[in-house]
Design a protein around this motif. Structure first.
Motif, mmCIF file in Angstrom:
data_model
loop_
_atom_site.group_PDB
_atom_site.id
_atom_site.type_symbol
_atom_site.label_atom_id
_atom_site.label_comp_id
_atom_site.label_asym_id
_atom_site.label_seq_id
_atom_site.Cartn_x
_atom_site.Cartn_y
_atom_site.Cartn_z
ATOM 1 N N UNK A 4 -55.815 -22.311 -17.450
ATOM 2 C CA UNK A 4 -55.809 -23.752 -17.188
ATOM 3 C C UNK A 4 -55.474 -24.558 -18.439
ATOM 4 N N UNK A 5 -55.907 -24.117 -19.594
ATOM 5 C CA UNK A 5 -55.602 -24.868 -20.811
ATOM 6 C C UNK A 5 -54.094 -24.882 -21.097
ATOM 7 N N UNK A 6 -53.432 -23.788 -20.808
ATOM 8 C CA UNK A 6 -51.977 -23.746 -20.984
ATOM 9 C C UNK A 6 -51.294 -24.660 -19.973
ATOM 10 N N UNK A 7 -51.830 -24.698 -18.735
ATOM 11 C CA UNK A 7 -51.252 -25.552 -17.702
ATOM 12 C C UNK A 7 -51.328 -27.034 -18.068
ATOM 13 N N UNK A 8 -52.304 -27.388 -18.890
ATOM 14 C CA UNK A 8 -52.549 -28.803 -19.190
ATOM 15 C C UNK A 8 -51.923 -29.249 -20.510
ATOM 16 N N UNK A 9 -51.151 -28.398 -21.145
ATOM 17 C CA UNK A 9 -50.581 -28.742 -22.453
ATOM 18 C C UNK A 9 -49.652 -29.947 -22.391
ATOM 19 N N UNK A 10 -49.021 -30.178 -21.236
ATOM 20 C CA UNK A 10 -48.091 -31.306 -21.123
ATOM 21 C C UNK A 10 -48.716 -32.511 -20.421
ATOM 22 N N UNK A 11 -50.068 -32.546 -20.351
ATOM 23 C CA UNK A 11 -50.757 -33.623 -19.640
ATOM 24 C C UNK A 11 -51.631 -34.432 -20.598
ATOM 25 N N UNK A 12 -51.768 -35.713 -20.287
ATOM 26 C CA UNK A 12 -52.588 -36.622 -21.090
ATOM 27 C C UNK A 12 -53.944 -36.875 -20.458
ATOM 28 N N UNK A 13 -54.020 -36.685 -19.133
ATOM 29 C CA UNK A 13 -55.229 -36.980 -18.365
ATOM 30 C C UNK A 13 -55.486 -35.823 -17.405
ATOM 31 N N UNK A 14 -56.764 -35.464 -17.260
ATOM 32 C CA UNK A 14 -57.144 -34.448 -16.278
ATOM 33 C C UNK A 14 -58.286 -34.979 -15.425
ATOM 34 N N UNK A 15 -58.153 -34.845 -14.095
ATOM 35 C CA UNK A 15 -59.158 -35.379 -13.172
ATOM 36 C C UNK A 15 -59.596 -34.285 -12.200
ATOM 37 N N UNK A 16 -60.921 -34.128 -12.101
ATOM 38 C CA UNK A 16 -61.489 -33.067 -11.259
ATOM 39 C C UNK A 16 -62.771 -33.592 -10.592
ATOM 40 N N UNK A 17 -62.724 -33.731 -9.294
ATOM 41 C CA UNK A 17 -63.925 -34.093 -8.540
ATOM 42 C C UNK A 17 -64.668 -32.804 -8.189
ATOM 43 N N UNK A 18 -65.456 -32.341 -9.132
ATOM 44 C CA UNK A 18 -66.187 -31.089 -8.908
ATOM 45 C C UNK A 18 -67.452 -31.353 -8.100
ATOM 46 N N UNK A 19 -67.896 -30.317 -7.386
ATOM 47 C CA UNK A 19 -68.976 -30.468 -6.409
ATOM 48 C C UNK A 19 -70.120 -29.517 -6.724
ATOM 49 N N UNK A 20 -71.339 -30.018 -6.592
ATOM 50 C CA UNK A 20 -72.522 -29.207 -6.912
ATOM 51 C C UNK A 20 -72.740 -28.066 -5.920
ATOM 52 N N UNK A 21 -72.131 -28.150 -4.733
ATOM 53 C CA UNK A 21 -72.308 -27.108 -3.734
ATOM 54 C C UNK A 21 -71.277 -25.998 -3.802
ATOM 55 N N UNK A 22 -70.401 -26.056 -4.789
ATOM 56 C CA UNK A 22 -69.398 -25.012 -4.999
ATOM 57 C C UNK A 22 -69.745 -24.280 -6.292
ATOM 58 N N UNK A 23 -70.172 -23.029 -6.178
ATOM 59 C CA UNK A 23 -70.685 -22.338 -7.371
ATOM 60 C C UNK A 23 -69.601 -22.181 -8.436
ATOM 61 N N UNK A 24 -68.335 -22.079 -8.023
ATOM 62 C CA UNK A 24 -67.253 -21.973 -8.999
ATOM 63 C C UNK A 24 -67.136 -23.271 -9.801
ATOM 64 N N UNK A 25 -67.216 -24.393 -9.093
ATOM 65 C CA UNK A 25 -67.190 -25.686 -9.780
ATOM 66 C C UNK A 25 -68.348 -25.797 -10.770
ATOM 67 N N UNK A 26 -69.524 -25.375 -10.335
ATOM 68 C CA UNK A 26 -70.709 -25.476 -11.188
ATOM 69 C C UNK A 26 -70.513 -24.668 -12.470
#
Length: 336
Positions: free
Chosen positions: A37-59
């Motif tokens: 994911x860090x490589x994917x974001x090298x050309x981005x200035x902003x990152x947005x993620x609506x993570x959820x407490x009920x998704x263990x991967x998000x947590x």
């Protein structure tokens, strides 16, 4: 300026993508759970993620990814100030107390003997909660020191599952009675045998115990939400034969019923804590608002966006809105 969005159906990302498309904003969709994911974001200035407490991967992944990016100079949503205390009522207790916000009196213990000693002398009823969870899950009214000590001993021995089968079963029964839809009965019995994924992967909550005072006389609570210096909200009716309002689904949209002092307090907290997005739960004692807890995220119910909002000057704007649009506008202005 390029925005990266972690897409998850039913989350804020749905409207983030719509906003970017409508306004010709350069964006790309990424999977924040990818190892690169860090490589994917090298050309981005902003990152947005609506993570959820009920998704263990998000947590597991959300805060490390977001805070690493923020420390590296990428603008993120939610940022550290907004998200470090997400789904952690104990963290919020410390935060609210430090800033002297009017919090429902709250108590946390990390030693069994200290907790048992407190249980012997405190005044009941009290409200038991786990650090995480929403919709009144993992919340119990404690009416006696016997009940309290039983919970304390469990907290420092076997602990508590993050998923309560009993709570889920009762919730589905309530929905069945309201709708007569037999699907809720089937779901209630299915969950007695098949746990959701986050419950299977999550660990038991133990080694601490957390209580709040029970504040009588509240037939509703208040949920106020703030994004980009705009506030809207509603009341939630307490469930029948219960003391909890969160997750009841019985909402009252009447801005005249929300005290001005509560709206002012919500704006004050949001400003002092420098929050990009916030949903505050309040109750009232002696006509004064008391904080219960907060969250950066909130449920997406299109109806609630039809009734208008207040700006910081407490002027009411009777118009429809899309708060997810405000989130992007705010981060593009680099105010937070």
């Amino acid at each position: 300026m390029r925005i990266a969005i972690h897409q998850s159906k039913g989350s804020f990302s749905d409207q983030w993508i719509v906003f970017c498309e409508k306004n010709n904003i350069d964006f790309k969709i990424v999977n924040a759970l990818d190892s690169d994911i860090m490589a994917q974001l090298q050309d981005c200035d902003i990152f947005m993620w609506h993570h959820h407490h009920g998704n263990y991967r998000d947590v597991l992944a959300s805060k490390p990814v977001l805070f690493a990016l923020e420390q590296g100079g990428v603008k993120v949503f939610p940022n550290f100030n907004t998200g470090w205390h997400f789904d952690d009522k104990v963290a919020q207790k410390y935060l609210f107390e430090f800033f002297d916000f009017p919090l429902v009196p709250s108590y946390v213990f990390y030693e069994k003997d200290a907790a048992l000693q407190w249980a012997e002398s405190t005044i009941y009823p009290k409200v038991f909660k786990l650090k995480g969870g929403a919709g009144s899950s993992n919340v119990k009214l404690v009416n006696s020191k016997y009940e309290c000590k039983k919970l304390i001993r469990k907290a420092f021995k076997t602990g508590f599952s993050q998923f309560s089968k009993g709570h889920y079963f009762n919730e589905q029964l309530i929905k069945f009675r309201e709708t007569r839809n037999v699907l809720f009965i089937l779901k209630a019995f299915a969950r007695l045998f098949i746990l959701p994924e986050f419950a299977k992967m999550g660990k038991e909550e133990k080694g601490y115990v957390y209580f709040q005072d029970f504040i009588p006389g509240n037939h509703t609570d208040f949920r106020l939400k703030i994004v980009d210096n705009k506030c809207w909200g509603f009341q939630r009716q307490v469930r029948k034969n219960d003391f909890r309002a969160s997750g009841s689904g019985h909402l009252i949209y009447d801005n005249d019923l929300i005290p001005q002092s509560m709206i002012k307090l919500a704006f004050e907290i949001s400003e002092k804590l420098n929050l990009q997005s916030a949903a505050f739960d309040f109750i009232v004692q002696d006509s004064k608002p008391l904080l219960v807890e907060m969250s950066y995220g909130f449920g997406i119910d299109a109806e609630e966006f039809n009734y208008g909002y207040w700006t910081k000057d407490l002027i009411w704007h009777d118009e429809k809105f899309v708060p997810q649009y405000w989130m992007i506008e705010n981060i593009l202005r680099n105010e937070i």
